[in-house]
Motif scaffolding. Structure first.
Motif, mmCIF file in Angstrom:
data_model
loop_
_atom_site.group_PDB
_atom_site.id
_atom_site.type_symbol
_atom_site.label_atom_id
_atom_site.label_comp_id
_atom_site.label_asym_id
_atom_site.label_seq_id
_atom_site.Cartn_x
_atom_site.Cartn_y
_atom_site.Cartn_z
ATOM 1 N N GLY A 172 0.819 -1.206 0.000
ATOM 2 C CA GLY A 172 0.000 0.000 0.000
ATOM 3 C C GLY A 172 0.851 1.252 0.000
ATOM 4 O O GLY A 172 2.084 1.196 0.068
ATOM 5 N N ASP A 173 0.179 2.395 -0.115
ATOM 6 C CA ASP A 173 0.853 3.694 -0.063
ATOM 7 C C ASP A 173 0.889 4.142 1.400
ATOM 8 O O ASP A 173 -0.003 4.860 1.873
ATOM 9 C CB ASP A 173 0.118 4.721 -0.930
ATOM 10 C CG ASP A 173 0.186 4.373 -2.409
ATOM 11 O OD1 ASP A 173 1.265 3.950 -2.859
ATOM 12 O OD2 ASP A 173 -0.835 4.523 -3.097
ATOM 13 N N HIS A 174 1.902 3.716 2.108
ATOM 14 C CA HIS A 174 1.985 3.961 3.544
ATOM 15 C C HIS A 174 2.534 5.360 3.826
ATOM 16 O O HIS A 174 3.314 5.907 3.044
ATOM 17 C CB HIS A 174 2.830 2.894 4.206
ATOM 18 C CG HIS A 174 2.313 1.505 3.967
ATOM 19 N ND1 HIS A 174 1.031 1.131 4.299
ATOM 20 C CD2 HIS A 174 2.904 0.415 3.407
ATOM 21 C CE1 HIS A 174 0.851 -0.142 3.970
ATOM 22 N NE2 HIS A 174 1.968 -0.602 3.426
ATOM 23 N N PRO A 230 7.100 10.555 12.194
ATOM 24 C CA PRO A 230 6.777 11.606 11.228
ATOM 25 C C PRO A 230 6.148 11.011 9.966
ATOM 26 O O PRO A 230 6.543 9.943 9.505
ATOM 27 C CB PRO A 230 8.132 12.242 10.928
ATOM 28 C CG PRO A 230 9.127 11.149 11.196
ATOM 29 C CD PRO A 230 8.560 10.356 12.334
ATOM 30 N N ARG A 231 5.193 11.717 9.419
ATOM 31 C CA ARG A 231 4.548 11.275 8.193
ATOM 32 C C ARG A 231 5.389 11.692 6.985
ATOM 33 O O ARG A 231 6.156 12.662 7.042
ATOM 34 C CB ARG A 231 3.145 11.870 8.072
ATOM 35 C CG ARG A 231 2.202 11.431 9.187
ATOM 36 C CD ARG A 231 0.850 12.118 9.055
ATOM 37 N NE ARG A 231 0.134 11.656 7.875
ATOM 38 C CZ ARG A 231 -0.697 10.617 7.861
ATOM 39 N NH1 ARG A 231 -0.891 9.897 8.973
ATOM 40 N NH2 ARG A 231 -1.324 10.261 6.753
ATOM 41 N N VAL A 232 5.235 10.956 5.895
ATOM 42 C CA VAL A 232 5.932 11.268 4.655
ATOM 43 C C VAL A 232 4.911 11.331 3.525
ATOM 44 O O VAL A 232 3.984 10.509 3.458
ATOM 45 C CB VAL A 232 7.027 10.208 4.345
ATOM 46 C CG1 VAL A 232 6.446 8.809 4.225
ATOM 47 C CG2 VAL A 232 7.803 10.578 3.087
ATOM 48 N N VAL A 287 7.793 9.476 -1.522
ATOM 49 C CA VAL A 287 8.073 8.050 -1.715
ATOM 50 C C VAL A 287 8.130 7.718 -3.201
ATOM 51 O O VAL A 287 8.991 6.952 -3.653
ATOM 52 C CB VAL A 287 7.016 7.185 -1.003
ATOM 53 C CG1 VAL A 287 7.279 5.701 -1.259
ATOM 54 C CG2 VAL A 287 7.022 7.464 0.497
ATOM 55 N N ASP A 288 7.229 8.308 -3.986
ATOM 56 C CA ASP A 288 7.242 8.085 -5.436
ATOM 57 C C ASP A 288 8.560 8.569 -6.039
ATOM 58 O O ASP A 288 9.107 7.929 -6.950
ATOM 59 C CB ASP A 288 6.072 8.809 -6.099
ATOM 60 C CG ASP A 288 4.734 8.158 -5.794
ATOM 61 O OD1 ASP A 288 4.725 6.976 -5.375
ATOM 62 O OD2 ASP A 288 3.695 8.824 -5.978
#
Length: 242
Positions: A161-163, A184-186, A191-192
Motif C-alpha cells: 500500500g501507499d503507507h 513523522p509522516r511522509v 516516496v514516489d
C-alpha cells in the motif's frame, strides 16, 4: 611478487613522505585497493594528475605485503577537473566516494564500481541536479549492498500500500499499525520520487518540485547513514550549502 591491472576510481589520497601518496581505490575486479603512488607529488610525475580523487584510470600495480605499488596509470575518465569547478558537484562527488570508501570489502563489487563511475560521469557532464545524482547513487549503492529500502510494502508486516510513514531503522515505509507513536509522516510524492531515483526514471526526478526533492534527500541521507552506522561527513557540507 606479481603485477596486475585493473580499472579504478580514486576515492581518496594521503601524503606519504616528501613526494609519495597513499591512494585508496575502488576497482572493477579487485575490490578496494590501498596502494602507494611513488613520486606523484613531484611536478615531473608522469601520472600524478591521473591519481586524484574522482578520476577513473587503468592502472598497473605491483602486489606488496601491506600496500600495493602503482607502476602505471592511464586516464579513462578525467572527471575531477570538471567536478572541482562547481561547489555543488564537488561536495556531491565527495559524498559519493566517501560512501564507496565505507563499503565492506565483500560489498566492493564490479556493480558498485560501475555505479560510482556512472554517477561521477553524470556529475561531470551536469546531466541532472547534483543532489539528485547523489540520492540516486546512495539508494542504488544501498540496494547493491543488500539494504534496499522497502517502498512498496510495509517494511515490518509486508502489507502492500501507499503507507504514510518512513523509518530508516525499520527499513523503509511502514503502515500506520506498525509505525511507533510520534513517527513523522511522509508525503506520497516523496516516496514516489525515491522509487524513481532507484529506478533511474530521470524524467520524473528532474520534474519533481524542490520541496519534494528536499524531503526525499533528507530521507535518503538518514537511511544511508543509519545502515552505514556512521555519518557521511561530506553530507554536512551539502546541507549547509542549501
Amino acid at each position: 611478487m606479481p603485477t596486475y591491472r585493473d580499472e579504478v576510481v580514486v576515492l581518496r589520497t594521503h601524503k606519504l613522505g616528501e613526494a609519495d601518496r597513499i591512494v585508496t581505490l575502488l576497482s572493477r575486479r579487485h575490490g578496494k585497493i590501498r596502494a602507494v603512488a611513488k613520486g606523484v607529488r613531484r611536478t615531473s610525475s608522469r601520472f600524478g594528475s591521473r591519481l586524484e580523487p574522482f578520476m577513473v584510470a587503468d592502472v598497473q600495480l605491483y602486489q606488496g605485503r601491506t600496500l600495493d605499488i602503482v607502476q602505471q596509470a592511464e586516464s579513462l575518465g578525467a572527471y575531477g577537473a570538471e567536478i572541482a569547478q562547481h561547489y555543488d558537484r564537488y561536495t556531491t562527488a565527495s559524498a559519493m566516494v566517501e560512501t564507496a570508501d565505507r563499503l565492506n570489502e565483500a560489498e566492493a563489487t564490479p556493480q558498485q564500481y560501475l555505479l560510482l563511475v556512472g554517477g561521477l560521469r553524470a556529475l561531470a557532464r551536469g546531466d541532472h541536479a547534483a543532489r539528485s545524482v547523489l540520492d540516486s547513487y546512495l539508494l542504488r549503492a544501498m540496494a547493491l549492498s543488500g539494504w534496499a529500502p522497502g517502498l512498496g510494502e510495509c517494511a515490518r508486516c509486508g502489507t502492500v500500500g501507499d503507507h504514510a510513514y518512513f523509518l530508516a531503522q525499520l527499513g523503509g515505509v511502514v503502515c500506520s499499525a506498525c509505525a511507533p507513536a510520534g513517527s513523522p509522516r511522509v508525503a506520497r510524492e516523496t516516496v514516489d520520487l525515491m522509487r524513481a531515483l532507484i529506478a533511474g526514471e530521470w524524467d520524473v526526478v528532474d520534474a519533481a518540485p524542490d520541496r519534494t526533492t528536499a524531503s526525499a534527500s533528507g530521507l535518503v541521507a538518514a537511511y544511508t547513514q543509519f545502515h552505514l552506522e556512521r555519518g557521511i561527513r561530506s553530507l554536512s557540507h551539502l546541507e549547509s550549502s542549501r
